[in-house]
Design a protein around this motif. Structure first.
Motif, PDB file in Angstrom:
ATOM      1  N   ALA A 103      35.857  45.424 -24.906  1.00  0.00           N
ATOM      2  CA  ALA A 103      35.196  45.548 -26.209  1.00  0.00           C
ATOM      3  C   ALA A 103      36.043  46.426 -27.130  1.00  0.00           C
ATOM      4  O   ALA A 103      36.750  47.332 -26.660  1.00  0.00           O
ATOM      5  CB  ALA A 103      33.805  46.152 -26.035  1.00  0.00           C
ATOM      6  N   PRO A 104      36.014  46.174 -28.434  1.00  0.00           N
ATOM      7  CA  PRO A 104      36.788  47.009 -29.359  1.00  0.00           C
ATOM      8  C   PRO A 104      36.467  48.497 -29.188  1.00  0.00           C
ATOM      9  O   PRO A 104      35.301  48.876 -29.040  1.00  0.00           O
ATOM     10  CB  PRO A 104      36.339  46.497 -30.733  1.00  0.00           C
ATOM     11  CG  PRO A 104      35.939  45.083 -30.491  1.00  0.00           C
ATOM     12  CD  PRO A 104      35.312  45.084 -29.130  1.00  0.00           C
ATOM     13  N   LYS A 105      37.495  49.303 -29.190  1.00  0.00           N
ATOM     14  CA  LYS A 105      37.331  50.742 -28.986  1.00  0.00           C
ATOM     15  C   LYS A 105      36.366  51.337 -30.004  1.00  0.00           C
ATOM     16  O   LYS A 105      35.543  52.202 -29.668  1.00  0.00           O
ATOM     17  CB  LYS A 105      38.693  51.421 -29.086  1.00  0.00           C
ATOM     18  CG  LYS A 105      38.653  52.918 -28.863  1.00  0.00           C
ATOM     19  CD  LYS A 105      40.047  53.527 -28.990  1.00  0.00           C
ATOM     20  CE  LYS A 105      40.006  55.044 -28.818  1.00  0.00           C
ATOM     21  NZ  LYS A 105      41.359  55.645 -28.999  1.00  0.00           N
ATOM     22  N   SER A 106      36.450  50.877 -31.245  1.00  0.00           N
ATOM     23  CA  SER A 106      35.589  51.433 -32.294  1.00  0.00           C
ATOM     24  C   SER A 106      34.113  51.185 -32.000  1.00  0.00           C
ATOM     25  O   SER A 106      33.258  52.043 -32.273  1.00  0.00           O
ATOM     26  CB  SER A 106      35.954  50.821 -33.655  1.00  0.00           C
ATOM     27  OG  SER A 106      35.756  49.414 -33.660  1.00  0.00           O
ATOM     28  N   LYS A 107      33.804  50.023 -31.405  1.00  0.00           N
ATOM     29  CA  LYS A 107      32.406  49.706 -31.114  1.00  0.00           C
ATOM     30  C   LYS A 107      31.904  50.504 -29.916  1.00  0.00           C
ATOM     31  O   LYS A 107      30.754  50.961 -29.893  1.00  0.00           O
ATOM     32  CB  LYS A 107      32.248  48.201 -30.894  1.00  0.00           C
ATOM     33  CG  LYS A 107      32.495  47.389 -32.157  1.00  0.00           C
ATOM     34  CD  LYS A 107      32.266  45.909 -31.967  1.00  0.00           C
ATOM     35  CE  LYS A 107      32.472  45.150 -33.279  1.00  0.00           C
ATOM     36  NZ  LYS A 107      32.249  43.706 -33.146  1.00  0.00           N
ATOM     37  N   ARG A 108      32.744  50.656 -28.910  1.00  0.00           N
ATOM     38  CA  ARG A 108      32.365  51.463 -27.752  1.00  0.00           C
ATOM     39  C   ARG A 108      32.128  52.910 -28.177  1.00  0.00           C
ATOM     40  O   ARG A 108      31.124  53.532 -27.812  1.00  0.00           O
ATOM     41  CB  ARG A 108      33.456  51.384 -26.684  1.00  0.00           C
ATOM     42  CG  ARG A 108      33.207  52.302 -25.477  1.00  0.00           C
ATOM     43  CD  ARG A 108      34.398  52.268 -24.521  1.00  0.00           C
ATOM     44  NE  ARG A 108      34.328  53.333 -23.525  1.00  0.00           N
ATOM     45  CZ  ARG A 108      33.648  53.258 -22.393  1.00  0.00           C
ATOM     46  NH1 ARG A 108      32.989  52.150 -22.098  1.00  0.00           N
ATOM     47  NH2 ARG A 108      33.636  54.271 -21.554  1.00  0.00           N
ATOM     48  N   GLU A 109      33.066  53.450 -28.961  1.00  0.00           N
ATOM     49  CA  GLU A 109      32.924  54.832 -29.395  1.00  0.00           C
ATOM     50  C   GLU A 109      31.715  55.019 -30.299  1.00  0.00           C
ATOM     51  O   GLU A 109      31.027  56.049 -30.234  1.00  0.00           O
ATOM     52  CB  GLU A 109      34.207  55.280 -30.103  1.00  0.00           C
ATOM     53  CG  GLU A 109      35.398  55.406 -29.158  1.00  0.00           C
ATOM     54  CD  GLU A 109      36.661  55.857 -29.859  1.00  0.00           C
ATOM     55  OE1 GLU A 109      36.689  55.812 -31.110  1.00  0.00           O
ATOM     56  OE2 GLU A 109      37.617  56.239 -29.158  1.00  0.00           O
ATOM     57  N   GLY A 110      31.441  54.014 -31.138  1.00  0.00           N
ATOM     58  CA  GLY A 110      30.276  54.091 -32.002  1.00  0.00           C
ATOM     59  C   GLY A 110      28.986  54.107 -31.207  1.00  0.00           C
ATOM     60  O   GLY A 110      28.036  54.826 -31.543  1.00  0.00           O
ATOM     61  N   THR A 111      28.960  53.337 -30.129  1.00  0.00           N
ATOM     62  CA  THR A 111      27.770  53.279 -29.269  1.00  0.00           C
ATOM     63  C   THR A 111      27.550  54.618 -28.562  1.00  0.00           C
ATOM     64  O   THR A 111      26.433  55.136 -28.506  1.00  0.00           O
ATOM     65  CB  THR A 111      27.930  52.155 -28.229  1.00  0.00           C
ATOM     66  OG1 THR A 111      28.134  50.910 -28.908  1.00  0.00           O
ATOM     67  CG2 THR A 111      26.693  52.039 -27.350  1.00  0.00           C
ATOM     68  N   LEU A 112      28.626  55.188 -28.044  1.00  0.00           N
ATOM     69  CA  LEU A 112      28.527  56.475 -27.374  1.00  0.00           C
ATOM     70  C   LEU A 112      28.132  57.580 -28.353  1.00  0.00           C
ATOM     71  O   LEU A 112      27.334  58.479 -28.023  1.00  0.00           O
ATOM     72  CB  LEU A 112      29.868  56.824 -26.721  1.00  0.00           C
ATOM     73  CG  LEU A 112      30.267  55.975 -25.508  1.00  0.00           C
ATOM     74  CD1 LEU A 112      31.726  56.230 -25.139  1.00  0.00           C
ATOM     75  CD2 LEU A 112      29.358  56.266 -24.320  1.00  0.00           C
ATOM     76  N   ALA A 113      28.652  57.503 -29.569  1.00  0.00           N
ATOM     77  CA  ALA A 113      28.348  58.528 -30.572  1.00  0.00           C
ATOM     78  C   ALA A 113      26.869  58.530 -30.944  1.00  0.00           C
ATOM     79  O   ALA A 113      26.336  59.566 -31.370  1.00  0.00           O
ATOM     80  CB  ALA A 113      29.206  58.305 -31.822  1.00  0.00           C
ATOM     81  N   LEU A 114      26.209  57.391 -30.764  1.00  0.00           N
ATOM     82  CA  LEU A 114      24.783  57.292 -31.067  1.00  0.00           C
ATOM     83  C   LEU A 114      23.914  57.735 -29.890  1.00  0.00           C
ATOM     84  O   LEU A 114      22.687  57.635 -29.949  1.00  0.00           O
ATOM     85  CB  LEU A 114      24.441  55.860 -31.473  1.00  0.00           C
ATOM     86  CG  LEU A 114      24.927  55.454 -32.874  1.00  0.00           C
ATOM     87  CD1 LEU A 114      24.878  53.935 -33.044  1.00  0.00           C
ATOM     88  CD2 LEU A 114      24.115  56.153 -33.950  1.00  0.00           C
ATOM     89  N   GLY A 115      24.571  58.202 -28.832  1.00  0.00           N
ATOM     90  CA  GLY A 115      23.823  58.781 -27.727  1.00  0.00           C
ATOM     91  C   GLY A 115      23.500  57.854 -26.576  1.00  0.00           C
ATOM     92  O   GLY A 115      22.807  58.248 -25.632  1.00  0.00           O
ATOM     93  N   ALA A 116      24.003  56.627 -26.610  1.00  0.00           N
ATOM     94  CA  ALA A 116      23.717  55.685 -25.527  1.00  0.00           C
ATOM     95  C   ALA A 116      24.685  55.877 -24.358  1.00  0.00           C
ATOM     96  O   ALA A 116      25.804  56.377 -24.524  1.00  0.00           O
ATOM     97  CB  ALA A 116      23.805  54.253 -26.033  1.00  0.00           C
ATOM     98  N   GLU A 117      24.245  55.473 -23.179  1.00  0.00           N
ATOM     99  CA  GLU A 117      25.096  55.435 -21.990  1.00  0.00           C
ATOM    100  C   GLU A 117      25.738  54.056 -21.931  1.00  0.00           C
ATOM    101  O   GLU A 117      25.092  53.055 -22.256  1.00  0.00           O
ATOM    102  CB  GLU A 117      24.227  55.683 -20.752  1.00  0.00           C
ATOM    103  CG  GLU A 117      24.974  55.672 -19.438  1.00  0.00           C
ATOM    104  CD  GLU A 117      24.055  55.845 -18.247  1.00  0.00           C
ATOM    105  OE1 GLU A 117      24.544  55.728 -17.110  1.00  0.00           O
ATOM    106  OE2 GLU A 117      22.839  56.085 -18.441  1.00  0.00           O
ATOM    107  N   VAL A 118      26.993  53.980 -21.540  1.00  0.00           N
ATOM    108  CA  VAL A 118      27.710  52.704 -21.495  1.00  0.00           C
ATOM    109  C   VAL A 118      28.188  52.410 -20.077  1.00  0.00           C
ATOM    110  O   VAL A 118      28.776  53.275 -19.416  1.00  0.00           O
ATOM    111  CB  VAL A 118      28.908  52.695 -22.460  1.00  0.00           C
ATOM    112  CG1 VAL A 118      29.776  51.447 -22.244  1.00  0.00           C
ATOM    113  CG2 VAL A 118      28.438  52.765 -23.905  1.00  0.00           C
ATOM    114  N   VAL A 119      27.927  51.195 -19.608  1.00  0.00           N
ATOM    115  CA  VAL A 119      28.448  50.686 -18.345  1.00  0.00           C
ATOM    116  C   VAL A 119      29.307  49.474 -18.675  1.00  0.00           C
ATOM    117  O   VAL A 119      28.858  48.575 -19.403  1.00  0.00           O
ATOM    118  CB  VAL A 119      27.306  50.280 -17.383  1.00  0.00           C
ATOM    119  CG1 VAL A 119      27.861  49.554 -16.163  1.00  0.00           C
ATOM    120  CG2 VAL A 119      26.503  51.504 -16.957  1.00  0.00           C
TER     121      VAL A 119
END
Length: 322
Positions: A103-119
């Motif tokens: 996934a694009p780095k910007s989208k992953r980082e945006g998701t993490l910045a919003l407080g979600a956990e990513v797998v």
């Protein structure tokens, strides 16, 4: 997945009221193409950069308050991920997102910045649906699909309720033809419900045009083996859902496919003419219009669905000439 109800226009209007209570309307811009004023709904300017927060907000606010503590699980390449993370953060809910490793780095980082956990998972060898379902069951969380859900469809359609009101206020009349980017069909199905009197054309990247082929065949057709590479990470759905297909079929929607070069050209046009940053998947509807695959006529509404670009890739698009 068992669907307990069908999405409705009344549900779309309810979703629009929910969104209006927490956010200003996204801008509606007008630019001439072939001497005709065309309306562009700039969902790329939403707080998390795409329309996806609409469906996420409608879905998460429908979860019983006592069940919210266990949170939600979603799967997405980025925009649905950020939409769910945005809604969950606002509601104080835990969120876990299953995202492809590429996934694009910007989208992953945006998701993490919003407080979600990513797998992460390998989109070529693993099933995101299976992984997400297992995680949701283990946590007792609510699974929030990116398009195969009546609340998600209704929420996405709220953008068309807004656009119709904005076009009327600007003296453009009612939308007569909506051109919509399509991955799994949640946005296009929602638009079809919101605008019952408008023609609906869905647009997909070449080689990923399974909804277009499904609508033409009157049954669901999957993306074939070894589909071509595409910059439209948000539109890489290998099989549309029965739910979105049925809504679009009932509305006699049709589809077209656009090339990677046409998509890049549309991104440049949006930057130059609308002063908007639009990601590849968010630019496909515009690409179809500019390429002459959709007739330019009064009442035309074009959805620009997202603006979460990879900075380096986008710089290359702007510098290109194809």
């Amino acid at each position: 997945m068992t669907i307990l109800r069908q999405p409705t226009r009344a549900g779309v209007r309810d979703a629009a009221a929910k969104i209006a209570a927490i956010l200003p309307r996204s801008p509606l811009l007008v630019a001439e193409i072939q001497g005709v004023g065309v309306a562009f709904k700039a969902e790329s300017l939403q707080p998390m950069g795409a329309f996806k927060l609409r469906g996420a907000w409608h879905r998460l606010t429908a979860i019983d308050p006592e069940a919210r503590a266990k949170g939600v699980v979603a799967f997405s390449s980025g925009n649905h991920a950020q939409g769910v993370a945005w809604a969950a953060k606002r509601l104080g809910m835990p969120a876990l997102i299953v995202m492809p490793a590429d996934a694009p780095k910007s989208k992953r980082e945006g998701t993490l910045a919003l407080g979600a956990e990513v797998v992460t998972y390998n989109r070529r060898t693993e099933s995101r649906e299976k992984i997400a379902a297992e995680l949701a069951e283990a946590r007792g969380a609510v699974l929030v699909p990116s398009f195969d859900d009546p609340w998600i469809i209704e929420g996405q359609g709220s953008c068309a309720i807004e656009a119709a009101a904005q076009m009327s206020e600007m003296g453009l009349g009612s939308p007569t033809h909506a051109v919509v980017p399509c991955g799994g069909g949640g946005l296009s199905a929602g638009v079809a419900l919101a605008l019952p009197d408008a023609k609906v054309t869905i647009v997909e990247p070449e080689g990923w045009d399974d909804m277009t082929r499904s609508l033409a065949a009157s049954w669901i057709e999957e993306v074939g083996e070894n589909p071509p590479a595409t910059a439209c990470d948000a539109l890489q759905t290998t099989r549309v859902s029965q739910l979105t297909f049925d809504v679009l079929s009932r509305r006699d929607a049709s589809g077209v496919a656009v090339s990677e070069a046409e998509i890049r050209s549309a991104q440049r046009w949006a930057a130059e003419r609308l002063r908007l940053v639009v990601e590849p998947g968010g630019a496909v509807a515009l690409a179809a219009v500019l390429a002459g695959k959709v007739k330019v006529e009064p009442g035309l509404l074009v959805l620009l669905s997202g603006g979460n670009v990879d900075t380096a890739a986008y710089a290359g698009v702007l510098a290109g000439s194809d």
